[in-house]
Design a protein around this motif. Structure first.
Motif, PDB file in Angstrom:
ATOM      1  N   MET A 105      25.491  37.305  -7.551  1.00  0.00           N
ATOM      2  CA  MET A 105      25.993  36.243  -8.444  1.00  0.00           C
ATOM      3  C   MET A 105      25.025  35.058  -8.456  1.00  0.00           C
ATOM      4  SD  MET A 105      30.043  35.997  -7.771  1.00  0.00           S
ATOM      5  CE  MET A 105      30.674  37.228  -6.674  1.00  0.00           C
ATOM      6  N   TYR A 106      24.509  34.730  -7.282  1.00  0.00           N
ATOM      7  CA  TYR A 106      23.595  33.588  -7.201  1.00  0.00           C
ATOM      8  C   TYR A 106      22.371  33.816  -8.076  1.00  0.00           C
ATOM      9  CZ  TYR A 106      19.815  30.676  -5.552  1.00  0.00           C
ATOM     10  OH  TYR A 106      18.759  29.821  -5.524  1.00  0.00           O
ATOM     11  N   TRP A 107      21.791  35.011  -8.005  1.00  0.00           N
ATOM     12  CA  TRP A 107      20.554  35.264  -8.747  1.00  0.00           C
ATOM     13  C   TRP A 107      20.783  35.259 -10.256  1.00  0.00           C
ATOM     14  CZ3 TRP A 107      16.396  34.187  -6.443  1.00  0.00           C
ATOM     15  CH2 TRP A 107      16.297  34.358  -5.071  1.00  0.00           C
ATOM     16  N   ILE A 108      21.925  35.734 -10.686  1.00  0.00           N
ATOM     17  CA  ILE A 108      22.225  35.697 -12.122  1.00  0.00           C
ATOM     18  C   ILE A 108      22.391  34.250 -12.594  1.00  0.00           C
ATOM     19  CG2 ILE A 108      23.955  36.329 -13.859  1.00  0.00           C
ATOM     20  CD1 ILE A 108      24.398  38.915 -12.220  1.00  0.00           C
ATOM     21  N   VAL A 109      23.141  33.465 -11.836  1.00  0.00           N
ATOM     22  CA  VAL A 109      23.326  32.055 -12.196  1.00  0.00           C
ATOM     23  C   VAL A 109      21.997  31.308 -12.100  1.00  0.00           C
ATOM     24  CG1 VAL A 109      24.488  29.900 -11.527  1.00  0.00           C
ATOM     25  CG2 VAL A 109      25.762  32.035 -11.556  1.00  0.00           C
ATOM     26  N   PHE A 110      21.221  31.598 -11.073  1.00  0.00           N
ATOM     27  CA  PHE A 110      19.927  30.929 -10.915  1.00  0.00           C
ATOM     28  C   PHE A 110      18.977  31.283 -12.064  1.00  0.00           C
ATOM     29  CE2 PHE A 110      15.653  30.409  -9.063  1.00  0.00           C
ATOM     30  CZ  PHE A 110      15.742  29.067  -8.713  1.00  0.00           C
ATOM     31  N   ALA A 111      19.036  32.525 -12.565  1.00  0.00           N
ATOM     32  CA  ALA A 111      18.208  32.917 -13.718  1.00  0.00           C
ATOM     33  C   ALA A 111      18.598  32.097 -14.950  1.00  0.00           C
ATOM     34  CB  ALA A 111      18.365  34.402 -14.002  1.00  0.00           C
TER      35      ALA A 111
ATOM     36  N   ARG B 212      32.096  33.254 -11.968  1.00  0.00           N
ATOM     37  CA  ARG B 212      33.464  33.700 -12.309  1.00  0.00           C
ATOM     38  C   ARG B 212      34.046  32.964 -13.509  1.00  0.00           C
ATOM     39  NH1 ARG B 212      34.301  34.224  -6.342  1.00  0.00           N
ATOM     40  NH2 ARG B 212      34.152  36.461  -5.982  1.00  0.00           N
ATOM     41  N   LYS B 213      33.664  31.698 -13.702  1.00  0.00           N
ATOM     42  CA  LYS B 213      34.230  30.932 -14.828  1.00  0.00           C
ATOM     43  C   LYS B 213      33.493  31.154 -16.141  1.00  0.00           C
ATOM     44  CE  LYS B 213      36.640  27.204 -12.591  1.00  0.00           C
ATOM     45  NZ  LYS B 213      36.884  25.786 -12.518  1.00  0.00           N
ATOM     46  N   PHE B 214      32.181  31.377 -16.085  1.00  0.00           N
ATOM     47  CA  PHE B 214      31.417  31.413 -17.333  1.00  0.00           C
ATOM     48  C   PHE B 214      30.707  32.751 -17.583  1.00  0.00           C
ATOM     49  CE2 PHE B 214      31.463  26.923 -16.024  1.00  0.00           C
ATOM     50  CZ  PHE B 214      32.135  26.382 -17.110  1.00  0.00           C
ATOM     51  N   VAL B 215      29.970  33.221 -16.598  1.00  0.00           N
ATOM     52  CA  VAL B 215      29.102  34.376 -16.821  1.00  0.00           C
ATOM     53  C   VAL B 215      29.901  35.672 -16.957  1.00  0.00           C
ATOM     54  CG1 VAL B 215      27.188  35.715 -15.878  1.00  0.00           C
ATOM     55  CG2 VAL B 215      27.205  33.241 -15.635  1.00  0.00           C
TER      56      VAL B 215
ATOM     57  N   LEU C 198      24.449  25.313  -5.569  1.00  0.00           N
ATOM     58  CA  LEU C 198      24.519  26.741  -5.885  1.00  0.00           C
ATOM     59  C   LEU C 198      24.363  27.595  -4.630  1.00  0.00           C
ATOM     60  CD1 LEU C 198      22.306  27.120  -9.109  1.00  0.00           C
ATOM     61  CD2 LEU C 198      24.771  27.314  -8.955  1.00  0.00           C
ATOM     62  N   LEU C 199      23.473  27.195  -3.738  1.00  0.00           N
ATOM     63  CA  LEU C 199      23.168  27.979  -2.541  1.00  0.00           C
ATOM     64  C   LEU C 199      24.184  27.835  -1.414  1.00  0.00           C
ATOM     65  CD1 LEU C 199      19.329  27.481  -2.145  1.00  0.00           C
ATOM     66  CD2 LEU C 199      20.520  29.644  -2.340  1.00  0.00           C
ATOM     67  N   SER C 200      24.828  26.728  -1.342  1.00  0.00           N
ATOM     68  CA  SER C 200      25.681  26.413  -0.200  1.00  0.00           C
ATOM     69  C   SER C 200      26.836  27.413  -0.040  1.00  0.00           C
ATOM     70  CB  SER C 200      26.251  25.001  -0.357  1.00  0.00           C
ATOM     71  OG  SER C 200      27.160  24.733   0.678  1.00  0.00           O
ATOM     72  N   PRO C 201      27.005  27.966   1.178  1.00  0.00           N
ATOM     73  CA  PRO C 201      28.134  28.875   1.400  1.00  0.00           C
ATOM     74  C   PRO C 201      29.484  28.130   1.453  1.00  0.00           C
ATOM     75  CG  PRO C 201      26.824  28.655   3.405  1.00  0.00           C
ATOM     76  CD  PRO C 201      26.127  27.881   2.334  1.00  0.00           C
ATOM     77  N   TYR C 202      29.444  26.813   1.650  1.00  0.00           N
ATOM     78  CA  TYR C 202      30.692  26.037   1.707  1.00  0.00           C
ATOM     79  C   TYR C 202      31.227  25.754   0.315  1.00  0.00           C
ATOM     80  CZ  TYR C 202      29.368  25.406   6.549  1.00  0.00           C
ATOM     81  OH  TYR C 202      29.012  25.645   7.845  1.00  0.00           O
ATOM     82  N   THR C 203      30.341  25.422  -0.596  1.00  0.00           N
ATOM     83  CA  THR C 203      30.794  25.106  -1.953  1.00  0.00           C
ATOM     84  C   THR C 203      30.880  26.342  -2.844  1.00  0.00           C
ATOM     85  OG1 THR C 203      28.538  24.671  -2.691  1.00  0.00           O
ATOM     86  CG2 THR C 203      29.819  22.792  -1.871  1.00  0.00           C
ATOM     87  N   LYS C 204      30.073  27.369  -2.548  1.00  0.00           N
ATOM     88  CA  LYS C 204      30.032  28.600  -3.342  1.00  0.00           C
ATOM     89  C   LYS C 204      29.905  28.288  -4.828  1.00  0.00           C
ATOM     90  CE  LYS C 204      32.604  31.260   0.001  1.00  0.00           C
ATOM     91  NZ  LYS C 204      33.752  32.080   0.274  1.00  0.00           N
ATOM     92  N   GLY C 205      28.935  27.423  -5.132  1.00  0.00           N
ATOM     93  CA  GLY C 205      28.736  26.974  -6.509  1.00  0.00           C
ATOM     94  C   GLY C 205      28.349  28.105  -7.452  1.00  0.00           C
ATOM     95  N   SER C 206      27.478  28.984  -7.008  1.00  0.00           N
ATOM     96  CA  SER C 206      27.069  30.077  -7.889  1.00  0.00           C
ATOM     97  C   SER C 206      28.234  31.021  -8.174  1.00  0.00           C
ATOM     98  CB  SER C 206      25.907  30.852  -7.276  1.00  0.00           C
ATOM     99  OG  SER C 206      26.281  31.385  -6.023  1.00  0.00           O
ATOM    100  N   SER C 207      29.094  31.236  -7.180  1.00  0.00           N
ATOM    101  CA  SER C 207      30.266  32.091  -7.367  1.00  0.00           C
ATOM    102  C   SER C 207      31.242  31.468  -8.371  1.00  0.00           C
ATOM    103  CB  SER C 207      30.954  32.322  -6.024  1.00  0.00           C
ATOM    104  OG  SER C 207      32.088  33.119  -6.177  1.00  0.00           O
ATOM    105  N   VAL C 208      31.432  30.167  -8.270  1.00  0.00           N
ATOM    106  CA  VAL C 208      32.340  29.467  -9.194  1.00  0.00           C
ATOM    107  C   VAL C 208      31.818  29.570 -10.625  1.00  0.00           C
ATOM    108  CG1 VAL C 208      33.227  27.178  -9.824  1.00  0.00           C
ATOM    109  CG2 VAL C 208      33.217  27.880  -7.431  1.00  0.00           C
ATOM    110  N   LEU C 209      30.543  29.269 -10.826  1.00  0.00           N
ATOM    111  CA  LEU C 209      29.969  29.334 -12.176  1.00  0.00           C
ATOM    112  C   LEU C 209      29.978  30.767 -12.723  1.00  0.00           C
ATOM    113  CD1 LEU C 209      26.927  26.885 -11.987  1.00  0.00           C
ATOM    114  CD2 LEU C 209      29.124  26.538 -13.103  1.00  0.00           C
TER     115      LEU C 209
END
Length: 164
Positions: free
Chosen positions: A2-8, A51-54, A38-49
């Motif tokens: 998920m992180y790599w897709i959001v980061f792309a 699941r909500k958008f991608v 995006l990287l932080s395991p506490y905030t899980k920013g990439s996972s949130v983005l």
């Protein structure tokens, strides 16, 4: 993943927005903070983005994406077949051309020898064999003569083949 897709997506958007927004104060600091989020395991920013958008967007466009992939696969197969055929044709033409030129050179070389020239070579060796000084030289000269006779026969056979 998920992180790599959001980061792309972020990298693509960043390329476009850097031109326009880079003059804002703290723009680069905000970009760094966003990547840390995006990287932080506490905030899980990439996972949130994701699941909500991608994920919803990809799910809605799944059939279109599959059609594009199928079309791309078919076109790439056709292109590879076409390019492969061209490559094989070029290689075959190059091989035939090289063989034809090589045969022409070989036939010219063989035609330059006449049977009279070859018999002269044999006669000259026979003159040298009449006065051998040592048995070793005699054996060596006999061996050389046999090699030249074999070469003479081979040249004669090759010239007959080329005449056909």
């Amino acid at each position: 993943m998920m992180y790599w897709i959001v980061f792309a997506f972020f990298t693509t958007a960043e390329t476009l927005t850097d031109i326009v927004l880079s003059w804002f104060p703290f723009y680069f600091e905000l970009k760094i903070a966003f990547v840390i989020w995006l990287l932080s395991p506490y905030t899980k920013g990439s996972s949130v983005l994701y699941r909500k958008f991608v994920h919803p967007t990809l799910s809605n466009k799944e059939k279109e994406i599959d059609e594009y992939i199928t079309q791309a696969r078919d076109k790439s197969y056709e292109t590879m077949m076409r390019v492969g055929k061209r490559g094989l044709n070029l290689a075959a033409n190059a091989a035939v051309t090289a063989a034809a030129k090589g045969q022409g050179v070989l036939s010219e070389k063989l035609r330059s020898f006449s049977m009279q020239d070859l018999t002269l070579i044999r006669d000259e060796d026979a003159v040298h064999l009449q006065n051998p000084t040592e048995p070793h030289q005699r054996l060596e000269q006999t061996h050389q003569m046999k090699i030249q006779e074999t070469n003479c026969r081979n040249v004669h056979r090759a010239s007959r083949l080329l005449r056909r």
